[in-house]
Design a protein around this motif. Structure first.
Motif, PDB file in Angstrom:
ATOM      1  N   SER A  91       0.842  -1.207   0.000  1.00 43.97           N
ATOM      2  CA  SER A  91       0.000   0.000   0.000  1.00 43.97           C
ATOM      3  C   SER A  91       0.873   1.252   0.000  1.00 43.97           C
ATOM      4  O   SER A  91       0.577   2.232  -0.706  1.00 43.97           O
ATOM      5  CB  SER A  91      -0.916   0.006   1.226  1.00 43.97           C
ATOM      6  OG  SER A  91      -1.805  -1.090   1.206  1.00 43.97           O
ATOM      7  N   ILE A  94       2.241   1.776  -3.464  1.00 49.92           N
ATOM      8  CA  ILE A  94       1.228   2.345  -4.363  1.00 49.92           C
ATOM      9  C   ILE A  94       1.123   3.848  -4.143  1.00 49.92           C
ATOM     10  O   ILE A  94       1.059   4.634  -5.101  1.00 49.92           O
ATOM     11  CB  ILE A  94      -0.138   1.672  -4.135  1.00 49.92           C
ATOM     12  CG1 ILE A  94      -0.075   0.206  -4.568  1.00 49.92           C
ATOM     13  CG2 ILE A  94      -1.232   2.407  -4.914  1.00 49.92           C
ATOM     14  CD1 ILE A  94      -1.305  -0.596  -4.202  1.00 49.92           C
ATOM     15  N   ALA A 216       0.277  -0.927 -11.277  1.00 46.03           N
ATOM     16  CA  ALA A 216      -0.459  -0.358 -10.146  1.00 46.03           C
ATOM     17  C   ALA A 216      -1.801  -1.081  -9.943  1.00 46.03           C
ATOM     18  O   ALA A 216      -2.200  -1.358  -8.804  1.00 46.03           O
ATOM     19  CB  ALA A 216      -0.696   1.133 -10.364  1.00 46.03           C
ATOM     20  N   GLN A 219      -1.123  -4.332  -8.404  1.00 54.84           N
ATOM     21  CA  GLN A 219      -0.760  -4.148  -6.995  1.00 54.84           C
ATOM     22  C   GLN A 219      -1.998  -3.940  -6.125  1.00 54.84           C
ATOM     23  O   GLN A 219      -2.087  -4.487  -5.024  1.00 54.84           O
ATOM     24  CB  GLN A 219       0.186  -2.951  -6.857  1.00 54.84           C
ATOM     25  CG  GLN A 219       1.582  -3.220  -7.400  1.00 54.84           C
ATOM     26  CD  GLN A 219       2.446  -1.985  -7.427  1.00 54.84           C
ATOM     27  OE1 GLN A 219       1.949  -0.863  -7.544  1.00 54.84           O
ATOM     28  NE2 GLN A 219       3.741  -2.160  -7.341  1.00 54.84           N
ATOM     29  N   VAL A 220      -2.951  -3.159  -6.615  1.00 53.34           N
ATOM     30  CA  VAL A 220      -4.192  -2.925  -5.867  1.00 53.34           C
ATOM     31  C   VAL A 220      -4.942  -4.247  -5.675  1.00 53.34           C
ATOM     32  O   VAL A 220      -5.419  -4.556  -4.571  1.00 53.34           O
ATOM     33  CB  VAL A 220      -5.081  -1.897  -6.598  1.00 53.34           C
ATOM     34  CG1 VAL A 220      -6.467  -1.837  -5.949  1.00 53.34           C
ATOM     35  CG2 VAL A 220      -4.438  -0.518  -6.572  1.00 53.34           C
TER      36      VAL A 220
END
Length: 240
Positions: A91, A94, A216, A219-220
């Motif tokens: 997190s 990000i 991204a 990653q989320v």
């Protein structure tokens, strides 16, 4: 059993996403190194600030690489502490990526100044430089079909006569072809290298942005699945 099966799926999804992140981290390191080499060896941009982006890519790649490895171990061992640490660290990554993207947009205009200064410095040092440096400059002009920083007139101080350019500026390169052709549009490229270099950088940056957005998004999703796995582990369900 349905819940257990669902958590098993989540576990493997977390492992899969972390493996993808591991590969992405490795890719970022490679891209950062290649960009750094390209800036200094091919595009001849020696401004220290220009190295910020590739160094950031390398550093980010190393961090993502390590975090992803950590996440893989946590998911496979079903360790709540490791999975939660992975989720927190990812997190933060990000957030850092979003901040970097905003800074890149804010300072996008600096690219023009950096390219202009580097090319001007390149021309002024050409005559007194090593054969390797001259070869790199000649390769840049030949490959990008350009001459000088803004135009061929930037090479006025190249010779005592003030009317000669390096042979790499010639449309058809041959020994001595640049002699007396400073402003001859039929023999020498008139377009400066600044526009060509900026166009090349912008084209590459677009691909970097697309890749960053895809990473991204992954990653989320990875953080979301990690949170689901954490919830399952904490609830005491066995994930095999």
């Amino acid at each position: 059993m349905a819940v257990e099966g669902g958590l098993k799926c989540v576990k493997y999804l977390v492992f899969f996403f972390n493996f993808i992140f591991w590969l992405c981290g490795l890719a970022l390191i490679v891209v950062g190194v290649l960009v750094q080499i390209s800036l200094h060896s091919e595009l001849m941009i020696n401004d220290a600030s220009a190295s910020g982006a590739p160094i950031l890519l390398i550093a980010l790649g190393v961090i993502v690489f390590l975090i992803a490895f950590f996440g893989c171990c946590g998911a496979w061992k079903e360790n709540f502490c490791m999975v939660s640490t992975f989720a927190v660290l990812m997190s933060l990554i990000i957030i850092a990526e979003i901040a970097a993207a905003i800074l890149g947009y804010v300072y996008r205009g600096k690219v023009t100044d950096v390219v202009s200064d580097s090319l001007t410095d390149m021309i002024s040092k050409y005559n007194a430089s090593s054969p390797q440096f001259k070869a790199a400059v000649d390769k840049l002009q030949h490959n990008l079909k350009c001459c000088g920083a803004n135009s061929s007139l930037d090479w006025r101080s190249y010779s005592s006569e003030g009317d000669t350019v390096p042979d790499s500026c010639c449309i058809t390169v041959s020994q001595g072809c640049g002699q007396g052709t400073l402003a001859d549009a039929s023999k020498v490229y008139q377009k400066g290298c600044q526009d060509a270099v900026e166009t090349l950088l912008q084209k590459n940056i677009q691909w970097v942005i697309v890749a960053a957005l895809v990473i991204a998004l992954l990653q989320v999703l990875g953080v979301v699945f990690a949170c689901l796995l954490m919830k399952g582990i904490r609830s005491g369900y066995e994930v095999m």
